[in-house]
Design an enzyme around this catalytic site. Structure first.
Site, mmCIF file in Angstrom:
data_model
loop_
_atom_site.group_PDB
_atom_site.id
_atom_site.type_symbol
_atom_site.label_atom_id
_atom_site.label_comp_id
_atom_site.label_asym_id
_atom_site.label_seq_id
_atom_site.Cartn_x
_atom_site.Cartn_y
_atom_site.Cartn_z
ATOM 1 N N GLU A 80 41.023 35.015 40.358
ATOM 2 C CA GLU A 80 39.711 35.397 39.865
ATOM 3 C C GLU A 80 38.611 34.515 40.444
ATOM 4 O OE1 GLU A 80 38.850 35.075 35.752
ATOM 5 O OE2 GLU A 80 36.947 36.096 36.076
ATOM 6 N N ASP A 81 38.841 33.219 40.455
ATOM 7 C CA ASP A 81 37.756 32.292 40.774
ATOM 8 C C ASP A 81 37.713 31.829 42.229
ATOM 9 O OD1 ASP A 81 37.388 32.441 38.118
ATOM 10 O OD2 ASP A 81 38.116 30.430 37.638
#
Ligand code: MN
Length: 714
Positions: free
Chosen positions: A83-84
């Site tokens: 996600e990051d």
């Protein structure tokens, strides 16, 4: 109860912790996952200023507390990488395998969803979680651990964000953890959310519980010793330990039963853990033979487990010094299920096989998901799960012998709505075990319920007084809202049309563009909304016409409104946004200046002013459109009637003392009712004249500290 401190863990400590329950742990793969995550997050920091890796490491640590398998813990270490950061799932699959990649992928999907509204996001998030759970429950367990660490470090975030996250945790994560039977996590979710959502209440409860502990711990220990001796005497194995109810549990009980802390008797209790089911009942018998059980407090969750598989015997007895003591009796296995719930299934096992007890869990989970499938939208689903957080349940049967589980206190109307919305709406009567019962009848386990419907009937507002399921409540309110709006729209249209004709204007003006402008000048979204407001009596037809034809000023005022205006001036009430309207004060809650007020509009009757906390409002105000904001400024010398209920011991002289006290405070008593009860208590209802809320509470305080007074309330 004290607040826990959390220490950061290192990779070595984590490895050691896992090795304690899983000696075959693949240490090198775990290290690889750690460095992979470290690398991916190296440029990021947590809000608290620590390196980002602390977060995935803590999540992995929580998962190891739950004794999860290595796959889950590795996925926990990697949960934020895709996600990051630049990482993609293919890399993860190549190094850590399909299963880990699947878990990380599912978690990424869960957090990536964007929504238009917060409510929608919440509901959809919840549904997605449920679906993810159906695929692999470990997705949810990692998500839980993630949220738990974020909650434990919530103090570093700005206030509004704290509140938002705490609210979501309380509304979604805690009920879901409860549904899945993970007792310890639900409790931690609830208490942490409680702390951020209601910091003052939280702190005061914390103090009160500490004080209660100080007062009662000795006594509870004494009881525990007595029980231990008896167990030894009869040769029944059993561990006796003290338990303290968690803060949010206490708070919820106070809210639901509308009682002060002093009346929550099960803050401290005892838990007995034994080896077999048979011994549970034996211990119960032993306790009941020692002390008198309190009727209605015995619950057999062993024979009838809660829907999250919780099992235990609960009973309260009048202990040796006349004080209540609550007991929970269960086997070790039941205790494990109460604490770990569904997570127990994924606990590391030597051969990785599912045993029969775990298979029961899987079956239960499937049923849970299946039963929710026919709920169309996510919001509705959320409502269903949120509404019944503590399912103390009754089991009833349909005429065809199907079993239905409903929250305790459910009525035939709840039953009808649980079958189908239409069955609920058309319900006119019910038969229980072949006999006609009132619709407010409380269903008992084992009842067979048959609903009688009529196609021309609709639900009644009165049903809201007794239904308990969220589903029934929301369906009834929705129906009433739609009906009332329909009627008010018609009525508003007729009223405005009549007024236009009276003034020689064409009714077709209602359909004109100018009318749309008038509507928006009242901050209404549409002409229909304006007509609805006229129908409710919230906006007067004259105000509308004055805006429609500005040059034609109305000079004449109906008598009734003049009277209303006079009263308004005398008492200084202002209804915000409305000029000329009749109002009166509600008889149910006796509002006085200084109270938080709200007005409820009834066509033809004007506005009834209630206190914002008046219990009747919830029933009346299904539709916000009928509520108006009200202010009340007290004026010099003006007095208002207020009501005080006082409970005292029934002894001569008390009433005289109270009336002397009141006259010393310049408070006039305009009415008094006295009832005495068989247990030598007196219930006094005073109707008094006071200036404002301040004076009233000062008086209430003095009354409360008068000798012989047991309680005062409005
Ligand atoms: Mn995270």
């Amino acid at each position: 109860m004290s607040e826990k401190k959390y220490k950061l863990i290192t990779l070595d400590e984590l490895t050691e912790k896992i090795a304690r329950y899983n000696p075959d742990i693949d240490t090198s793969l775990l290290r690889k996952a750690y460095y992979f995550s470290h690398e991916a997050h190296c440029s990021q920091k947590r809000v608290e200023g620590t390196p980002y890796i602390d977060h995935p490491l803590s999540v992995a640590s929580i998962l190891s507390d739950m004794r999860m398998d290595t796959t889950t813990i590795i996925a926990g270490l990697l949960h934020d990488t895709v996600e990051d950061t630049e990482t993609n799932l293919d890399d993860i699959e190549e190094i850590f395998g399909k299963e880990v990649a699947f878990l990380v992928g599912a978690l990424t999907k869960l957090s990536k969803m964007k929504f238009r509204t917060k409510e929608e996001a919440q509901a959809e998030n919840f549904r997605k979680m449920f679906l993810a759970m159906a695929e692999d429950i470990r997705v949810i367990l990692i998500k839980f651990a993630d949220r738990l660490h974020n909650m434990r470090t919530l103090q570093y975030l700005p206030k509004p964000k704290q509140r938002r996250i705490a609210k979501e945790t309380l509304e979604i994560y805690a009920p879901l953890a409860n549904r899945l039977g993970i007792g310890w996590m639900r409790i931690e979710f609830e208490d942490l959310s409680f702390k951020y959502l209601y910091p003052d209440v939280y702190k005061s409860l914390l103090k009160k519980v500490a004080k209660r502990r100080e007062q009662q711990e000795g006594y509870i220990n004494e009881v525990a010793e007595l029980v231990k001796e008896k167990l030894k005497e009869y040769n029944i194995p059993g561990e006796v330990s003290g338990r303290v109810k968690h803060l949010y549990g206490i708070y919820r009980k106070m809210q639901m039963q509308k009682i002060p802390f002093e009346q929550v008797y099960d803050v401290l209790g005892l838990r007995i853990i034994t080896d077999t089911k048979f011994h549970c009942y034996e211990i119960l018998g032993l306790i009941h033979s020692l002390w008198k059980p309190i009727p209605g407090r015995f619950k057999d969750y062993i024979a009838l487990p809660k829907s999250n598989m919780y099992q235990s015997l609960h009973t309260s007895v009048i202990g040796p010094k006349g004080e209540r003591v609550e007991f929970q009796i269960r086997t070790e296995e039941m205790h494990r299920i109460a604490e770990e719930g569904i997570a127990a299934h994924w606990i590391y096992k030597e051969n990785g096989k599912i045993d029969t007890k775990d298979a029961r869990y899987i079956k239960w989970l499937r049923e849970l998901i299946h039963s929710q499938k026919d709920l169309k939208d996510a919001k509705e689903f959320l409502e269903v799960v949120k509404g019944e957080v503590v399912p103390e349940v009754v089991y009833v049967f349909t005429p065809r012998g199907e079993i239905k589980e409903l929250p305790a206190g459910s009525t035939p109307v709840d039953f009808a709505y649980s079958i189908h919305t239409e069955v609920g709406h058309r319900c006119i009567g019910a038969k229980v075990n072949g006999r006609i019962v009132p619709l407010r009848y409380q269903l008992q386990s084992g009842d067979t319920v048959e609903i009688i419907t009529s196609p021309s009937h609709g639900p009644s507002r009165d049903w809201l007084k007794f239904v308990v399921t969220q589903r029934a409540k929301s369906r009834i309110k929705q129906w009433i809202r739609t009906e009332e709006r329909k009627q008010s729209l018609e009525l508003g249209h007729r009223i405005l049309e009549a007024e236009l004709r009276k003034r020689g204007l064409s009714p077709s003006l209602i359909k004109s563009e100018t009318m749309e402008e008038v509507a928006s000048s009242f901050s209404m979204k549409s002409v229909d909304d304006l007509l609805v407001s006229i129908g409710y009596g919230k906006v007067s037809e004259k105000q509308v016409i004055n805006k429609l034809i500005p040059e034609k000023k109305e000079t004449e005022e109906p008598q009734i409104k003049k009277a209303a205006r006079r009263e308004k001036k005398a008492k200084g009430i202002r209804i915000i946004g409305i000029d000329d309207i009749l109002y009166h004060r509600a008889k149910c809650c006796y509002p006085v200046p200084g109270d938080q007020l709200i007005g409820f509009v009834t066509r033809g009757k004007g506005v009834t002013i209630h206190r914002k906390d008046c219990p009747n409002l919830e029933r009346l105000a299904v539709d916000d459109a009928r509520l108006v904001d009200v202010e009340w400024v007290s004026e010099d010398g003006a007095v208002t009637r207020a009501r005080l209920y006082v409970e005292t011991v029934d002894r001569p002289g008390i009433l005289a003392n109270l009336s002397t006290l009141m006259s010393s405070m310049n408070v006039n008593i305009s009415n008094l009712e006295v009832k005495t009860t068989s247990d030598r208590r007196a219930h006094l209802t005073f109707i008094i004249e006071v200036k404002d809320r301040q004076q009233l509470s000062a008086l209430a305080q003095k009354i409360a500290s008068t000798d012989g007074v047991l309680g005062v309330r409005r």
